[in-house]
Enzyme design. Structure first.
Site, PDB file in Angstrom:
ATOM      1  N   ARG A 264      24.221 120.225 -47.179  1.00  0.00           N
ATOM      2  CA  ARG A 264      23.849 119.178 -46.214  1.00  0.00           C
ATOM      3  C   ARG A 264      23.066 118.108 -46.965  1.00  0.00           C
ATOM      4  O   ARG A 264      21.922 118.320 -47.335  1.00  0.00           O
ATOM      5  CB  ARG A 264      23.013 119.789 -45.080  1.00  0.00           C
ATOM      6  CG  ARG A 264      22.218 118.753 -44.302  1.00  0.00           C
ATOM      7  CD  ARG A 264      21.692 119.263 -42.988  1.00  0.00           C
ATOM      8  NE  ARG A 264      20.740 120.351 -43.060  1.00  0.00           N
ATOM      9  CZ  ARG A 264      19.463 120.226 -43.460  1.00  0.00           C
ATOM     10  NH1 ARG A 264      18.981 119.079 -43.872  1.00  0.00           N
ATOM     11  NH2 ARG A 264      18.669 121.278 -43.463  1.00  0.00           N
ATOM     12  N   HIS A 268      18.570 117.521 -41.307  1.00  0.00           N
ATOM     13  CA  HIS A 268      19.253 118.378 -40.339  1.00  0.00           C
ATOM     14  C   HIS A 268      19.768 117.551 -39.154  1.00  0.00           C
ATOM     15  O   HIS A 268      20.901 117.709 -38.721  1.00  0.00           O
ATOM     16  CB  HIS A 268      18.292 119.462 -39.844  1.00  0.00           C
ATOM     17  CG  HIS A 268      18.824 120.247 -38.693  1.00  0.00           C
ATOM     18  ND1 HIS A 268      19.801 121.202 -38.837  1.00  0.00           N
ATOM     19  CD2 HIS A 268      18.562 120.169 -37.361  1.00  0.00           C
ATOM     20  CE1 HIS A 268      20.098 121.701 -37.645  1.00  0.00           C
ATOM     21  NE2 HIS A 268      19.364 121.087 -36.740  1.00  0.00           N
ATOM     22  N   TYR A 277      10.469 120.169 -47.090  1.00  0.00           N
ATOM     23  CA  TYR A 277      10.805 121.536 -47.518  1.00  0.00           C
ATOM     24  C   TYR A 277      11.783 121.641 -48.685  1.00  0.00           C
ATOM     25  O   TYR A 277      12.079 122.734 -49.142  1.00  0.00           O
ATOM     26  CB  TYR A 277      11.337 122.357 -46.323  1.00  0.00           C
ATOM     27  CG  TYR A 277      12.518 121.723 -45.604  1.00  0.00           C
ATOM     28  CD1 TYR A 277      13.813 121.847 -46.101  1.00  0.00           C
ATOM     29  CD2 TYR A 277      12.337 121.000 -44.425  1.00  0.00           C
ATOM     30  CE1 TYR A 277      14.887 121.270 -45.456  1.00  0.00           C
ATOM     31  CE2 TYR A 277      13.408 120.415 -43.762  1.00  0.00           C
ATOM     32  CZ  TYR A 277      14.684 120.544 -44.282  1.00  0.00           C
ATOM     33  OH  TYR A 277      15.743 119.967 -43.637  1.00  0.00           O
TER      34      TYR A 277
HETATM   35  C1  TPP Z   1      19.169 130.509 -30.962  1.00  0.00           C
HETATM   36  C2  TPP Z   1      18.591 129.277 -31.586  1.00  0.00           C
HETATM   37  N1  TPP Z   1      17.532 129.373 -32.410  1.00  0.00           N
HETATM   38  C3  TPP Z   1      17.011 128.274 -32.983  1.00  0.00           C
HETATM   39  C4  TPP Z   1      17.552 127.037 -32.743  1.00  0.00           C
HETATM   40  C5  TPP Z   1      17.033 125.790 -33.428  1.00  0.00           C
HETATM   41  N2  TPP Z   1      17.997 125.422 -34.458  1.00  0.00           N
HETATM   42  C6  TPP Z   1      18.931 124.468 -34.242  1.00  0.00           C
HETATM   43  S1  TPP Z   1      19.946 124.279 -35.536  1.00  0.00           S
HETATM   44  C7  TPP Z   1      19.149 125.448 -36.431  1.00  0.00           C
HETATM   45  C8  TPP Z   1      19.581 125.782 -37.834  1.00  0.00           C
HETATM   46  C9  TPP Z   1      20.969 126.310 -37.933  1.00  0.00           C
HETATM   47  O1  TPP Z   1      21.322 126.403 -39.273  1.00  0.00           O
HETATM   48  P1  TPP Z   1      22.779 126.734 -39.729  1.00  0.00           P
HETATM   49  O2  TPP Z   1      23.352 127.800 -38.867  1.00  0.00           O
HETATM   50  O3  TPP Z   1      22.752 126.975 -41.184  1.00  0.00           O
HETATM   51  O4  TPP Z   1      23.605 125.396 -39.394  1.00  0.00           O
HETATM   52  P2  TPP Z   1      23.408 123.945 -40.028  1.00  0.00           P
HETATM   53  O5  TPP Z   1      22.450 123.209 -39.122  1.00  0.00           O
HETATM   54  O6  TPP Z   1      22.866 124.099 -41.398  1.00  0.00           O
HETATM   55  O7  TPP Z   1      24.731 123.318 -39.993  1.00  0.00           O
HETATM   56  C10 TPP Z   1      18.093 125.995 -35.705  1.00  0.00           C
HETATM   57  C11 TPP Z   1      17.180 127.032 -36.200  1.00  0.00           C
HETATM   58  C12 TPP Z   1      18.669 126.967 -31.858  1.00  0.00           C
HETATM   59  N3  TPP Z   1      19.280 125.816 -31.588  1.00  0.00           N
HETATM   60  N4  TPP Z   1      19.168 128.089 -31.311  1.00  0.00           N
END
Ligand code: TPP
Ligand code: MG
Length: 372
Positions: A264, A268, A277
């Site tokens: 990425r 985010h 971070y």
């Molecule tokens: C169940 C849940 N926990 C926490 C969040 C907050 N949150 C949104 S995106 C994210 C990170 C997800 O990371 P990843 O699966 O690696 O996908 P990426 O964003 O890197 O594409 C988090 C912790 C959420 N939306 N849903």
């Protein structure tokens, strides 16, 4: 370091980092398809840039993009058939776009206006299209994975030659939903392609904190099916691998887990500041592996592309983005009373009452504002 060695040993790659092609693995797409892919990837990148600016200007509330991950998203969706299903996470506008979801539909959704297909009821970027077989975006991490397996099993029961492609991140592999879905899909041989965009980060949590395993694709083995590690910044490798996985799924061969090893490049979302971070040196390293640059170098080697065409395409896309935005920004929000629609086939009395009350209140408020 151990993880890095394991990755290099098994990674599927068609394009080298300088755009040179491995002829034995080349999926041999037509020139037209290659250019369609490049256009979609560049559009996706430019839309991301524009939307971040719009959010900073206060014109939209929120945005989440795909910068750096365009090859994994667009290459995979390009390998699907018309009747297959795409079950997105939240970075997959590009996947919907190559299935026919328009820029205008995307912008209407982001503004939540009267022509938004989701009627202004979803967070920005949370697109859906039943016509194009694009399920509604899932923000709660990993919750889309069981939905995809359900779709795949339903197709199998109907004996339809359809399969589902589900996108999720490396962070989602720590969720129970991922594991139960993988297990169920393995046992019942669901025609499902799991595509993990391993972009190395789950907001501020690095990939090393998600799993002690050397890779993510290795997890498929425990569920009894094939896992493949692919260079996620190589659009041809992603396309070829996903196509194979779909052919296998449709012919009864069961699921596949594809780990798209990528990065990425941006924050985010518009709510994040990655400087808190991760180091710039890491980002700089990955910028050199930018999937758009690599693909462009390949197209140049094939004499399909050159700087003049690049400049012209960027101008055209920029104009398309700006003129679409201009038009979409003029569209009013959905009528407030529309919130009462779509839950029941026939609206029950208590909702009719509430709707009428709201309409009366809106009318009174209008009179008061006009009297000023
Ligand atoms: C169940 C849940 N926990 C926490 C969040 C907050 N949150 C949104 S995106 C994210 C990170 C997800 O990371 P990843 O699966 O690696 O996908 P990426 O964003 O890197 O594409 C988090 C912790 C959420 N939306 N849903
Ligand atoms: Mg991630």
């Amino acid at each position: 370091m151990k993880a890095a060695v394991a990755v290099e040993d098994k990674i599927v790659r068609v394009l080298g980092e300088g755009g040179e092609v491995d002829a034995s693995k080349d999926p041999r797409l037509s020139d037209r398809d290659l250019l369609t892919l490049y256009r979609a990837m560049l559009l996706n990148r430019m839309v991301d840039e524009r939307m971040f600016r719009l959010q900073r200007q206060g014109r939209i509330a929120f945005y989440i993009g795909a910068t750096g991950e365009e090859a994994a998203i667009i290459g995979a969706a390009f390998a699907m058939g018309e009747k297959d299903w795409v079950v997105p996470c939240y970075r997959e506008f590009g996947a919907a776009y190559v299935r026919g979801f328009t820029l205008r539909d995307f912008f209407c959704q982001i503004f939540g206006n009267a022509q938004d297909l989701t009627k202004g009821r979803q967070m920005p970027v949370h697109i859906a299209s039943s016509r194009l077989h694009v399920l509604s975006v899932s923000s709660p991490v990993g919750t889309q994975i069981p939905h995809a397996v359900g779709l795949a099993i339903a197709a199998k029961i109907r004996k339809a030659k359809e399969a589902a492609l589900v996108f999720f991140g490396d962070g989602a592999t720590s969720e129970g939903d991922f594991h139960v879905s993988m297990n169920f899909a393995g046992v019942f041989r669901a025609p499902c392609v799991f595509l993990c965009r391993n972009n190395q980060w789950a907001i501020s949590v690095p990939r090393e904190r998600q799993t002690a395993a050397p890779s993510i694709e290795i997890k498929a083995k425990a569920y009894g099916f094939e896992g493949v590690l692919v260079d996620g910044n190589d659009v041809l490798a992603i396309y070829a691998t996903t196509k194979k996985a779909f052919e296998k799924a449709r012919s009864g061969g069961g699921p596949t887990l594809i780990e798209a090893f990528t990065y990425r490049l941006g924050p985010h979302s518009t709510s994040d500041d990655p400087h808190a971070y991760r180091g710039e040196d890491e980002v700089e390293l990955w910028k050199k592996k930018d999937p758009l640059i690599r693909f462009r170098e390949y197209l140049e080697k094939r004499k399909l592309w050159h700087q003049d065409r690049e400049t012209k395409l960027m101008q055209d896309l920029n104009e398309e983005i700006l003129s679409t935005l201009k038009e979409v920004e003029q569209i009013p929000p959905p009528p407030p009373e529309s919130i009462f629609e779509d839950v029941y086939a026939v609206m029950p009395w208590h909702l009719r009452e509430q709707r009428d009350q709201l309409l009366r209140w809106l009318e009174e408020r209008k009179k008061i504002t006009e009297s000023y």
